[in-house]
Design a protein around this motif. Structure first.
Motif, PDB file in Angstrom:
ATOM      1  N   UNK A 149     -48.260 -46.964 -15.428  1.00 12.71           N
ATOM      2  CA  UNK A 149     -48.959 -48.087 -14.815  1.00 12.71           C
ATOM      3  C   UNK A 149     -48.237 -49.402 -15.082  1.00 12.71           C
ATOM      4  N   UNK A 150     -47.790 -49.598 -16.323  1.00  9.44           N
ATOM      5  CA  UNK A 150     -47.075 -50.831 -16.662  1.00  9.44           C
ATOM      6  C   UNK A 150     -45.769 -50.966 -15.922  1.00  9.44           C
ATOM      7  N   UNK A 151     -45.025 -49.865 -15.802  1.00  9.04           N
ATOM      8  CA  UNK A 151     -43.750 -49.907 -15.090  1.00  9.04           C
ATOM      9  C   UNK A 151     -43.963 -50.198 -13.606  1.00  9.04           C
ATOM     10  N   UNK A 152     -45.031 -49.620 -13.026  1.00 10.67           N
ATOM     11  CA  UNK A 152     -45.316 -49.872 -11.616  1.00 10.67           C
ATOM     12  C   UNK A 152     -45.690 -51.332 -11.382  1.00 10.67           C
ATOM     13  N   UNK A 301     -43.527 -59.482 -14.561  1.00  9.08           N
ATOM     14  CA  UNK A 301     -42.794 -58.216 -14.666  1.00  9.08           C
ATOM     15  C   UNK A 301     -42.548 -57.862 -16.126  1.00  9.08           C
ATOM     16  N   UNK A 302     -42.129 -58.855 -16.903  1.00  9.93           N
ATOM     17  CA  UNK A 302     -41.883 -58.616 -18.334  1.00  9.93           C
ATOM     18  C   UNK A 302     -43.186 -58.254 -19.044  1.00  9.93           C
ATOM     19  N   UNK A 303     -44.261 -59.006 -18.731  1.00 14.21           N
ATOM     20  CA  UNK A 303     -45.546 -58.747 -19.369  1.00 14.21           C
ATOM     21  C   UNK A 303     -46.104 -57.382 -19.026  1.00 14.21           C
ATOM     22  N   UNK A 306     -43.930 -54.737 -20.927  1.00 10.76           N
ATOM     23  CA  UNK A 306     -44.270 -54.728 -22.354  1.00 10.76           C
ATOM     24  C   UNK A 306     -45.698 -54.249 -22.568  1.00 10.76           C
ATOM     25  N   UNK A 307     -46.603 -54.657 -21.659  1.00 12.53           N
ATOM     26  CA  UNK A 307     -47.988 -54.219 -21.775  1.00 12.53           C
ATOM     27  C   UNK A 307     -48.120 -52.715 -21.647  1.00 12.53           C
TER      28      UNK A 307
END
Length: 465
Positions: A149-152, A301-303, A306-307
């Motif tokens: 999910x985070x990568x998407x 995108x970074x958040x 990392x999230x």
């Protein structure tokens, strides 16, 4: 709940699903937040405060339509099986709505047609996301959902960033100079005087979506049609009724839906009205708002990335809670910033020039992007933790309901508050009316945070046990 053993999707299938976020993000970046919304408020409507009011009505009506129908359609989709036909149908509606935004000319006499287009775009794109999200739980094991999910979401923010650079660098000319952000003549002979570059954000979003959503349709596996699909409507409605009757007794699931109802409404309102606020209160141009958007998308995108990793390590609930705190602080900073004030303290005389408010707004935007990306990615996995696998699409329908049940309240509250404070009886300026009009966002974040302690990440805890 017990983890269901199954084969993971292929790498190509996973990338196809992730590319949906890349395909859809320009709608949120260009239309809802950084280009079209502030353009509508500053140039199409009669004044910025009126534009904020009208945008609130359009967003509120779209939110009500989504809230009342998404759980029903989600339950029917779970009963019938495949999600892609639903994604396709609502994608068509969303693409048409985005394309029609081209016709929002500056100073148009009636904005009714454009407000209808905004509603169509919002309903189509939001519903397409509901059914795409419903596919997530079947792609990877539970332990990998947070990272997926985070990568998407991170990929989506990068898509929003690229689309924003295209609009600002090559399409949207500044009315004063006729040049784009990087000093070029707008492509395709777009006229800066009639704001054709800003209006082109609608057709560009439509074309972008059509191109990049195709890998999901071609590569990503879908649930097979169930044998008794002919009775899917009645069966879906029956299952939804059972879920709704049982929901209050499922404290974690119910608390999550209630919490997300408030904090996502606050986040959506912050995204929707941030650019409008900057245009009206700080006097920012579309280019300045666009730079703000580039920064927010980059940190988003970074958040989100990392999230997703933090979700995998600590669980989604920790990520959601921390993000709400950061977003609340940023919201206070935004509301307290004008050309002369920061944190409600005067830093410059009226009419004097200082860059401090601009810098503070950029800082707030960076943290809003990062926290917004992480909270949205973690919310998807926290929802999957609440339900059995055969109820995921229904759950995302209820998730859309919980996010939209008050989504019309947030924008409408801002619209009504702005109209009230802008009334002649109070004698406030348009800037002060805008500042006071967006204060409900803070209260919504706080209510969402208060409800989170009752939410459990049960599948995460079982995997880590």
């Amino acid at each position: 709940m017990v983890e269901v053993k199954r084969d993971a999707a292929t790498r190509r299938g996973i990338w196809g699903w992730m590319l949906f976020d890349w395909a859809q993000q320009p709608f949120h970046t260009l239309i809802i937040t950084f280009v079209f919304a502030p353009y509508f408020a500053s140039a199409v409507a009669s004044n910025a405060a009126r534009g904020q009011e009208l945008w609130g009505y359009a967003a509120g009506i779209g939110g009500m339509l989504i809230a009342f129908s998404s759980p029903v359609l989600g339950a029917i989709a779970d009963a019938s099986g495949p999600r892609k036909p639903w994604v396709f149908g609502f994608s068509v509606i969303g693409v048409i709505g985005c394309w029609l935004l081209w016709y929002a000319v500056p100073g148009m006499e009636s904005t009714a047609f454009i407000m209808v287009a905004i509603v169509l775009a919002l309903v189509g794109m939001e519903f397409a996301a509901v059914f795409n999200n419903g596919m997530m739980a079947d792609l990877v094991p539970r332990a990998d959902l947070g990272r997926l999910s985070g990568s998407a979401w991170a990929l989506g923010y990068l898509g929003g960033l690229v689309s924003l650079v295209i609009v600002l660098g090559f399409l949207a000319g500044q009315p004063a100079t006729g040049k784009t952000l990087i000093g070029l003549e707008p492509l395709f002979g777009l006229d800066a005087a009639t704001r054709e570059g800003d209006r082109a954000s609608g057709p560009l979003t439509a074309i972008w979506y059509v191109i990049f959503v195709m890998p999901m349709f071609l590569w990503t596996p879908d649930v097979k049609r169930k044998p008794a699909a002919d009775g899917a409507v009645a069966r879906g409605l029956s299952e939804l009724g059972k879920t709704l009757r049982r929901l209050p007794s499922e404290r974690s699931y119910f608390s999550f839906l209630m919490s997300s109802m408030f904090y996502r409404d606050a986040l959506n309102a912050l995204y929707s009205f941030g650019g409008i606020y900057a245009a009206g209160v700080l006097g920012w141009s579309i280019v300045q708002i666009g730079i703000f958007g580039i920064l927010a998308n980059l940190t988003g995108a970074i958040g989100a990335w990392l999230g997703g990793r933090a979700d995998q390590a600590f669980g989604p609930k920790v990520v959601v809670s921390g993000s709400i705190v950061i977003l609340t602080i940023c919201c206070i900073l935004v509301i307290s910033t004008t050309r002369t004030d920061v944190l409600f303290m005067t830093i410059a005389a009226e009419g004097s020039q200082t860059n401090v408010p601009d810098i503070m707004f950029y800082v707030a935007g960076a943290f809003i992007g990062a926290a917004g990306g992480s909270i949205q990615a973690a919310s998807r996995t926290l929802l999957v933790d609440q339900v059995d696998r055969d109820k995921v699409t229904e759950a995302f329908g209820l998730y859309a309901l919980s996010g939209r049940a008050t989504s019309f309240i947030g924008p409408l509250a801002i619209a009504f508050a702005t109209a009230f404070f802008a009334s002649e009886a109070l004698g406030l300026s348009n800037q002060d009316a805008q500042r006071l009009g967006v204060t409900p966002i803070i209260a919504l974040f706080m209510v969402g945070l208060v409800l989170l302690p009752w939410v459990k990440s049960r599948q995460y805890e079982a995997v880590r046990a």
